[in-house]
Design a protein around this motif. Structure first.
Motif, PDB file in Angstrom:
ATOM      1  N   TRP A  47       0.818  -1.227   0.000  1.00  0.00           N
ATOM      2  CA  TRP A  47       0.000   0.000   0.000  1.00  0.00           C
ATOM      3  C   TRP A  47       0.841   1.262   0.000  1.00  0.00           C
ATOM      4  N   ASP A  48       2.137   1.133   0.390  1.00  0.00           N
ATOM      5  CA  ASP A  48       3.009   2.318   0.300  1.00  0.00           C
ATOM      6  C   ASP A  48       3.247   2.657  -1.171  1.00  0.00           C
ATOM      7  N   GLU A  49       3.454   1.606  -1.957  1.00  0.00           N
ATOM      8  CA  GLU A  49       3.643   1.837  -3.401  1.00  0.00           C
ATOM      9  C   GLU A  49       2.380   2.482  -3.987  1.00  0.00           C
ATOM     10  N   PHE A  50       1.213   1.968  -3.611  1.00  0.00           N
ATOM     11  CA  PHE A  50      -0.058   2.535  -4.102  1.00  0.00           C
ATOM     12  C   PHE A  50      -0.131   4.035  -3.775  1.00  0.00           C
ATOM     13  N   ALA A  51       0.185   4.372  -2.512  1.00  0.00           N
ATOM     14  CA  ALA A  51       0.098   5.779  -2.080  1.00  0.00           C
ATOM     15  C   ALA A  51       1.065   6.650  -2.885  1.00  0.00           C
ATOM     16  N   ARG A  52       2.260   6.119  -3.125  1.00  0.00           N
ATOM     17  CA  ARG A  52       3.255   6.886  -3.909  1.00  0.00           C
ATOM     18  C   ARG A  52       2.741   7.147  -5.322  1.00  0.00           C
ATOM     19  N   VAL A  53       2.164   6.118  -5.948  1.00  0.00           N
ATOM     20  CA  VAL A  53       1.718   6.277  -7.350  1.00  0.00           C
ATOM     21  C   VAL A  53       0.510   7.223  -7.403  1.00  0.00           C
ATOM     22  N   VAL A  54      -0.394   7.121  -6.403  1.00  0.00           N
ATOM     23  CA  VAL A  54      -1.537   8.050  -6.370  1.00  0.00           C
ATOM     24  C   VAL A  54      -1.029   9.489  -6.263  1.00  0.00           C
ATOM     25  N   LYS A  55       0.009   9.685  -5.437  1.00  0.00           N
ATOM     26  CA  LYS A  55       0.519  11.057  -5.213  1.00  0.00           C
ATOM     27  C   LYS A  55       1.310  11.595  -6.404  1.00  0.00           C
ATOM     28  N   GLY A  56       1.539  10.779  -7.417  1.00  0.00           N
ATOM     29  CA  GLY A  56       2.227  11.292  -8.621  1.00  0.00           C
ATOM     30  C   GLY A  56       3.643  10.778  -8.772  1.00  0.00           C
ATOM     31  N   ASP A  57       4.065   9.868  -7.867  1.00  0.00           N
ATOM     32  CA  ASP A  57       5.448   9.437  -7.880  1.00  0.00           C
ATOM     33  C   ASP A  57       5.599   8.006  -8.411  1.00  0.00           C
ATOM     34  N   GLY A  58       4.794   7.659  -9.408  1.00  0.00           N
ATOM     35  CA  GLY A  58       4.936   6.327 -10.028  1.00  0.00           C
ATOM     36  C   GLY A  58       5.929   6.398 -11.169  1.00  0.00           C
ATOM     37  N   PRO A  59       6.242   5.230 -11.778  1.00  0.00           N
ATOM     38  CA  PRO A  59       7.259   5.218 -12.831  1.00  0.00           C
ATOM     39  C   PRO A  59       6.933   6.124 -14.027  1.00  0.00           C
ATOM     40  N   CYS A  60       5.659   6.324 -14.350  1.00  0.00           N
ATOM     41  CA  CYS A  60       5.348   7.083 -15.586  1.00  0.00           C
ATOM     42  C   CYS A  60       4.402   8.263 -15.370  1.00  0.00           C
ATOM     43  N   ASN A  61       4.116   8.659 -14.108  1.00  0.00           N
ATOM     44  CA  ASN A  61       3.119   9.738 -13.912  1.00  0.00           C
ATOM     45  C   ASN A  61       3.444  10.990 -14.719  1.00  0.00           C
ATOM     46  N   ALA A  62       4.698  11.457 -14.606  1.00  0.00           N
ATOM     47  CA  ALA A  62       5.061  12.727 -15.254  1.00  0.00           C
ATOM     48  C   ALA A  62       4.933  12.597 -16.768  1.00  0.00           C
ATOM     49  N   GLU A  63       5.420  11.475 -17.290  1.00  0.00           N
ATOM     50  CA  GLU A  63       5.378  11.229 -18.734  1.00  0.00           C
ATOM     51  C   GLU A  63       3.938  11.196 -19.269  1.00  0.00           C
ATOM     52  N   ARG A  64       3.045  10.553 -18.500  1.00  0.00           N
ATOM     53  CA  ARG A  64       1.656  10.437 -18.963  1.00  0.00           C
ATOM     54  C   ARG A  64       0.992  11.810 -19.077  1.00  0.00           C
ATOM     55  N   ILE A  65       1.192  12.642 -18.042  1.00  0.00           N
ATOM     56  CA  ILE A  65       0.526  13.960 -18.055  1.00  0.00           C
ATOM     57  C   ILE A  65       1.158  14.860 -19.115  1.00  0.00           C
ATOM     58  N   GLU A  66       2.483  14.764 -19.245  1.00  0.00           N
ATOM     59  CA  GLU A  66       3.161  15.579 -20.254  1.00  0.00           C
ATOM     60  C   GLU A  66       2.610  15.257 -21.653  1.00  0.00           C
ATOM     61  N   ARG A  67       2.470  13.963 -21.941  1.00  0.00           N
ATOM     62  CA  ARG A  67       1.976  13.523 -23.256  1.00  0.00           C
ATOM     63  C   ARG A  67       0.538  14.005 -23.472  1.00  0.00           C
ATOM     64  N   ARG A  68      -0.271  13.894 -22.398  1.00  0.00           N
ATOM     65  CA  ARG A  68      -1.690  14.293 -22.486  1.00  0.00           C
ATOM     66  C   ARG A  68      -1.813  15.793 -22.757  1.00  0.00           C
ATOM     67  N   VAL A  69      -1.032  16.586 -22.021  1.00  0.00           N
ATOM     68  CA  VAL A  69      -1.103  18.038 -22.192  1.00  0.00           C
ATOM     69  C   VAL A  69      -0.645  18.406 -23.604  1.00  0.00           C
ATOM     70  N   ALA A  70       0.403  17.725 -24.091  1.00  0.00           N
ATOM     71  CA  ALA A  70       0.897  18.014 -25.446  1.00  0.00           C
ATOM     72  C   ALA A  70      -0.197  17.683 -26.475  1.00  0.00           C
ATOM     73  N   ALA A  71      -0.866  16.532 -26.303  1.00  0.00           N
ATOM     74  CA  ALA A  71      -1.915  16.139 -27.263  1.00  0.00           C
ATOM     75  C   ALA A  71      -3.049  17.159 -27.235  1.00  0.00           C
ATOM     76  N   HIS A  72      -3.374  17.632 -26.029  1.00  0.00           N
ATOM     77  CA  HIS A  72      -4.457  18.610 -25.883  1.00  0.00           C
ATOM     78  C   HIS A  72      -4.082  19.920 -26.591  1.00  0.00           C
ATOM     79  N   THR A  73      -2.850  20.354 -26.382  1.00  0.00           N
ATOM     80  CA  THR A  73      -2.399  21.616 -26.990  1.00  0.00           C
ATOM     81  C   THR A  73      -2.354  21.482 -28.509  1.00  0.00           C
ATOM     82  N   GLU A  74      -1.790  20.366 -28.974  1.00  0.00           N
ATOM     83  CA  GLU A  74      -1.704  20.158 -30.427  1.00  0.00           C
ATOM     84  C   GLU A  74      -3.086  20.022 -31.060  1.00  0.00           C
ATOM     85  N   GLY A  75      -4.076  19.622 -30.266  1.00  0.00           N
ATOM     86  CA  GLY A  75      -5.427  19.409 -30.817  1.00  0.00           C
ATOM     87  C   GLY A  75      -6.317  20.650 -30.723  1.00  0.00           C
TER      88      GLY A  75
END
Ligand code: FAQ
Length: 310
Positions: free
Chosen positions: A261-289
């Motif tokens: 559950w510590d890992e779960f809490a970390r990933v929820v808080k934004g500290d998972g292996p790909c959190n930053a990458e996922r949001i960056e990609r999403r924001v870029a797609a939104h801007t490009e669209g």
């Protein structure tokens, strides 16, 4: 008082609350929170599998994967529409996703390292989604329940395509079987986390169950998923990475180990292996669209003007 009594009578009769009906503000807020998180999960969930579209091993696999990833976008659309019936604006919800003030499922913050990951997502992630979402087809809020009926039909195709892909790996070479086992090792525990924190730590469950938004607790659904999946792992010839997993004849269910559950809490808080990458990609797609949204709005305006003129 009369409105509250009507709301409670509708719930007691297991009927549906519709957008025009009066509802308590906390019921509305809970639905907006859950439906928005669900919608965000669907569209962020396009990324891990989308990353393999250019590397699918055959035209057939590519066509199937394209259909699946497009379905996830469609699920996002149904769900944002359902949320809008509660009086929120889709653009605001997307803003909240992009600025991190609304969540999406932890599962999509893990990387897809091999082609086997794509099959394992279909088997385990869509499998968990089905167990969690079939009861939502009977959710007390009409637009959400109706959206879930369509979504569940498509999820069931997703689960089967994943399992069928894994059967091909099982019947393949030693290297393919190793790749399959490695993907299962990495995705098993995060899949169990999809059901949310244990019941004792679930802040929303009691109220959401009383309102018949949720029909079962997080732990009940997690157990249902383990019971359904463990025999399927035997068919695939893989070992689920849990030394404590064993059949309990007294409980008529599988016992299983403790989730990190510590890992779960970390990933929820934004500290998972790909959190930053996922949001960056999403924001870029939104801007490009942005130009697509502008063009669609301009077209809709023009059509409306034509109707007015007629
Ligand atoms: N990740 O009090 P509870 C899919 C949060 S779609 C992140 O138990 P609740 C399809 C929770 O929001 C997958 N956060 O909460 C697909 C709450 O925080 P808050 C998404 C999580 O709402 C497949 C706090 O923890 N499915 O897979 C997670 O009663 C393949 C306390 O939790 C849905 O959204 C988590 N895993 O129960 C797409 C289904 N779990 O908001 C692409 C609808 C909990 O108070 C590829 N949602 N949290 O700040 C639900 O059924 C519920 O919202 C639960 C959580 C069961 C997820």
């Amino acid at each position: 008082m009369e409105q509250q009594a009507h709301f409670e009578a509708v719930l007691a009769a297991d009927e549906r609350i519709e957008p025009r009906d009066w509802m308590p503000e906390k019921y509305r807020a809970t639905l907006i929170r859950q439906i928005a998180q669900h919608a965000h999960s669907e569209i962020i969930g396009m990324q891990p599998e989308g990353a393999w579209l250019t590397r699918a091993p055959s035209l057939r696999r590519k066509a199937i994967l394209l259909a699946k990833v497009q379905d996830e976008a469609g699920h996002g659309m149904y769900l944002y529409s359902a949320a809008e019936t509660l009086g929120v604006d889709r653009a605001d919800l997307l803003d909240r996703l992009h600025t991190g003030t609304q969540k999406y499922s932890t599962i999509f913050n893990y990387p897809t390292l091999t082609w086997a990951d794509v099959g394992v997502i279909g088997w385990l992630v869509d499998g968990a989604a089905i167990v969690n979402q079939v009861p939502l087809c009977r959710c007390s809020y009409g637009p959400y329940a109706r959206a879930m009926i369509r979504i569940c039909k498509e999820e069931s195709f997703h689960q089967r395509q994943g399992f069928e892909m894994l059967l091909a790996l099982r019947d393949g070479t030693d290297a393919q079987r190793e790749m399959l086992q490695d993907a299962v090792n990495r995705w098993w525990w995060p899949s169990l986390m999809m059901f949310g924190p244990p019941d004792a730590a679930s802040t929303n469950s009691a109220q959401s169950m009383a309102w018949r938004i949720k029909r079962h607790s997080n732990d009940e659904l997690r157990q249902r998923f383990v019971d359904m999946t463990a025999p399927q792992a035997d068919v695939l010839g893989v070992k689920l990475p849990d030394e404590k997993l064993r059949w309990n004849a007294e409980r008529n269910s599988y016992d299983f180990g403790e989730i990190d559950w510590d890992e779960f809490a970390r990933v929820v808080k934004g500290d998972g292996p790909c959190n930053a990458e996922r949001i960056e990609r999403r924001v870029a797609a939104h801007t490009e669209g942005a130009w697509v949204r502008e063009a669609a709005l301009a077209y809709a305006k023009k059509q409306a003007a034509k109707v007015d003129a007629a």
